[in-house]
Scaffold this active site. Structure first.
Site, PDB file in Angstrom:
ATOM      1  N   TRP A 186       0.856  -1.182   0.000  1.00 20.97           N
ATOM      2  CA  TRP A 186       0.000   0.000   0.000  1.00 20.97           C
ATOM      3  C   TRP A 186       0.894   1.234   0.000  1.00 20.97           C
ATOM      4  CZ3 TRP A 186      -0.183   3.963   3.690  1.00 20.97           C
ATOM      5  CH2 TRP A 186      -1.129   4.956   3.428  1.00 20.97           C
ATOM      6  N   GLU A 225      -3.150  -2.890  -2.378  1.00 18.68           N
ATOM      7  CA  GLU A 225      -4.238  -2.244  -1.625  1.00 18.68           C
ATOM      8  C   GLU A 225      -4.508  -0.831  -2.104  1.00 18.68           C
ATOM      9  OE1 GLU A 225      -5.276  -0.841   2.968  1.00 18.68           O
ATOM     10  OE2 GLU A 225      -3.450  -1.981   2.533  1.00 18.68           O
ATOM     11  N   LYS A 227      -6.776   2.936  -1.913  1.00 16.46           N
ATOM     12  CA  LYS A 227      -7.300   3.859  -0.910  1.00 16.46           C
ATOM     13  C   LYS A 227      -8.092   4.946  -1.596  1.00 16.46           C
ATOM     14  CE  LYS A 227      -6.156   6.279   3.336  1.00 16.46           C
ATOM     15  NZ  LYS A 227      -5.174   6.392   4.426  1.00 16.46           N
ATOM     16  N   ASP A 258      -9.591  -2.809   2.065  1.00 18.42           N
ATOM     17  CA  ASP A 258      -9.611  -2.211   3.395  1.00 18.42           C
ATOM     18  C   ASP A 258     -10.981  -1.566   3.562  1.00 18.42           C
ATOM     19  OD1 ASP A 258      -9.418  -0.177   5.495  1.00 18.42           O
ATOM     20  OD2 ASP A 258      -7.288  -0.634   5.498  1.00 18.42           O
ATOM     21  N   HIS A 261     -11.385   2.193   3.221  1.00 14.29           N
ATOM     22  CA  HIS A 261     -10.834   2.884   2.058  1.00 14.29           C
ATOM     23  C   HIS A 261     -11.839   3.109   0.936  1.00 14.29           C
ATOM     24  CE1 HIS A 261      -6.326   1.879   3.014  1.00 14.29           C
ATOM     25  NE2 HIS A 261      -6.951   2.498   4.000  1.00 14.29           N
ATOM     26  N   HIS A 285      -8.619  -6.021   4.974  1.00 11.73           N
ATOM     27  CA  HIS A 285      -8.167  -5.261   6.124  1.00 11.73           C
ATOM     28  C   HIS A 285      -9.440  -4.715   6.770  1.00 11.73           C
ATOM     29  CE1 HIS A 285      -3.653  -4.364   5.163  1.00 11.73           C
ATOM     30  NE2 HIS A 285      -3.923  -5.655   5.307  1.00 11.73           N
ATOM     31  N   ASP A 293     -11.653   7.589   6.646  1.00 10.85           N
ATOM     32  CA  ASP A 293     -10.832   6.431   6.998  1.00 10.85           C
ATOM     33  C   ASP A 293     -10.181   6.659   8.351  1.00 10.85           C
ATOM     34  OD1 ASP A 293      -9.381   4.046   6.809  1.00 10.85           O
ATOM     35  OD2 ASP A 293      -7.689   5.069   5.864  1.00 10.85           O
ATOM     36  N   ASP A 295     -10.194   4.579  11.019  1.00  6.32           N
ATOM     37  CA  ASP A 295      -9.638   3.383  11.659  1.00  6.32           C
ATOM     38  C   ASP A 295     -10.079   3.224  13.111  1.00  6.32           C
ATOM     39  OD1 ASP A 295      -8.092   2.224   9.502  1.00  6.32           O
ATOM     40  OD2 ASP A 295      -6.838   3.997   9.631  1.00  6.32           O
ATOM     41  N   ASP A 325      -6.982  -3.763  10.593  1.00  2.00           N
ATOM     42  CA  ASP A 325      -6.207  -2.554  10.338  1.00  2.00           C
ATOM     43  C   ASP A 325      -6.912  -1.356  10.957  1.00  2.00           C
ATOM     44  OD1 ASP A 325      -4.579  -0.565   9.472  1.00  2.00           O
ATOM     45  OD2 ASP A 325      -4.851  -0.897   7.340  1.00  2.00           O
TER      46      ASP A 325
END
Length: 418
Positions: A186, A225, A227, A258, A261, A285, A293, A295, A325
């Site tokens: 990524w 990956e 985003k 992810d 993302h 993820h 994003d 997390d 993640d």
């Protein structure tokens, strides 16, 4: 929670599920085989152990300053061991390159070698873990806004060499552990405003990837990956989902999804069936975005349950790899690990307890009321009793009992890490 209560509740749940054609013993066996790759960076707020003095960049932010952050490899490993002792099943550990055992040596990223991760391999074997890996393009003097897509050949070549070396490390890990190491690539490359020449940077990225993947390995698997954007890079991301999906299909690479993302209203679950038709495998993820994003710690919400159900409905547990993640520094970090991992496992257990055969029969006969009714009734079925039995079988705390253990561990380590 008392063992006799867990067993009694499970027997009742077993009968309830059997009445709709679900074998709970089989579901327990299947969930026990699901290995989740825990992300090492939750324990230390994405600092790593490079000692290069770089702050966190690449459009990534960690919020909070809760006490007890792991400050070195020994503390991070101790935290991981404690977290995994509260999570049922056998799992994996996902390392970023910046977490190497550099021993105080200043090692730039284009010089990293498998020897810097030998102690991780040995530690993982001792703790019955398998390792996964990530290249690290952020938090470095040569990161800037562009790495593998940088028009400056010197900078681009630096990151190409870094990523090549990360693949070599992954190959060494996979060979050592006798199981493929999954290496995720990524990069944060992008622009705050829309560039005039989008195509230029994507061509550069494609060329960099071709060079990186030129060498074939037997003991590792490549993931790419995408985003949506990063902070400070909001208008344009070189490695978008469309770019990596196209590259993955063309070159038979695993595409990483992810869950943070994408646009917040976009269904990640809906992508699974399409991708399984055209890509060899999928890497997840699992995160929890809130407005962006961000997390957040993963919880058992609708998005996660939809994702797990779709994977199980596609009979794709062996083709979809599950990793976590997120990084939350506003709360106890070990507790964040346990909450997120157990929530992910619960989502998959719920999916495995779905009366799929009966639901498909309704669907094939166009009995839409019956299909929806049974799906709704599933929400109040005693799945938690099956979960508690899983915890009992795996000899970890059931229900909320893990909270006390996390609190006790926190009291032990916080005073030492001030």
């Amino acid at each position: 929670m008392e063992e006799k209560i867990i067993k009694k509740s499970y027997e009742i749940a077993k009968e309830r599920y059997a009445a709709i054609g679900v074998d709970t013993d089989k579901a327990l066996s299947q969930i026990g085989q699901l290995s989740i790759s825990l992300h090492c960076w939750q324990a230390d707020d994405v600092h790593g152990f490079e000692n290069l003095g770089s702050s966190l960049t690449g459009g990534i932010q960690v919020t909070g300053n809760y006490p007890g952050r792991a400050r070195n490899i020994d503390e991070l490993r101790a935290d991981l061991v404690k977290a995994m002792s509260l999570i049922p099943g056998r799992h994996r550990l996902n390392l970023h390159e910046i977490y190497g055992d550099f021993g105080g040596e200043l090692t730039d990223r284009d010089q990293v070698e498998p020897r810097h991760f030998q102690s991780w391999m040995e530690w993982a074997r001792e703790n019955h873990l398998k390792l996964d890996f990530n290249s690290t393009s952020f938090s470095h003097p040569k990161s800037g806004n562009l790495t593998l897509a940088n028009p400056d050949k010197g900078i681009r070549d630096f990151w190409i060499e870094h990523t090549k070396r990360c693949r070599q490390i992954s190959e060494a890990m996979g060979k050592y552990q006798g199981d493929p190491c999954i290496m995720n690539l990524w990069i944060h490359d992008g622009s705050k405003e829309v560039p005039v020449n989008r195509l230029k940077y994507r061509k550069l990225l494609e060329q960099s990837l071709d060079e990186i993947f030129a060498v074939k390995y037997k003991h590792m698997k490549d993931c790419i990956e995408a985003k949506l954007f990063g902070i400070g890079l909001e208008s344009y991301t070189v490695g978008s989902y469309d770019f990596y999906l196209g590259y993955g299909v063309k070159n038979k690479k695993i595409v990483t999804l992810d869950t943070g993302h994408f646009h917040l209203t976009e269904s990640i679950a809906d992508k699974i069936s399409s991708m399984l038709l055209f890509t060899p495998e999928i890497m997840l993820h699992v995160s929890r975005p809130v407005r962006w994003d961000s997390d957040h710690v993963v919880i058992l919400n609708d998005d996660l349950q939809d994702l797990a159900r779709e994977i199980v409905r596609c009979d794709a547990l062996k083709r979809v790899h599950v990793g976590l993640d997120y990084f939350d520094a506003t709360m106890n970090r070990i507790g964040a690990y346990v909450i997120g991992t157990r929530a992910t496992q619960k989502a998959f257990l719920l999916a495995l307890l779905e009366p799929q055969k009966k639901l498909r029969q309704y669907e094939e006969k166009d009995l839409l009321f019956q299909r929806l009714a049974l799906q709704e009734e599933q929400k109040s079925m005693p799945w938690n009793a099956v979960w508690d039995m899983f915890c009992l079988q795996q000899e970890v705390p059931a229900g909320e009992d893990y909270i006390t253990e996390v609190e006790q561990y926190e009291k032990t380590v916080t005073s030492k890490r001030k």
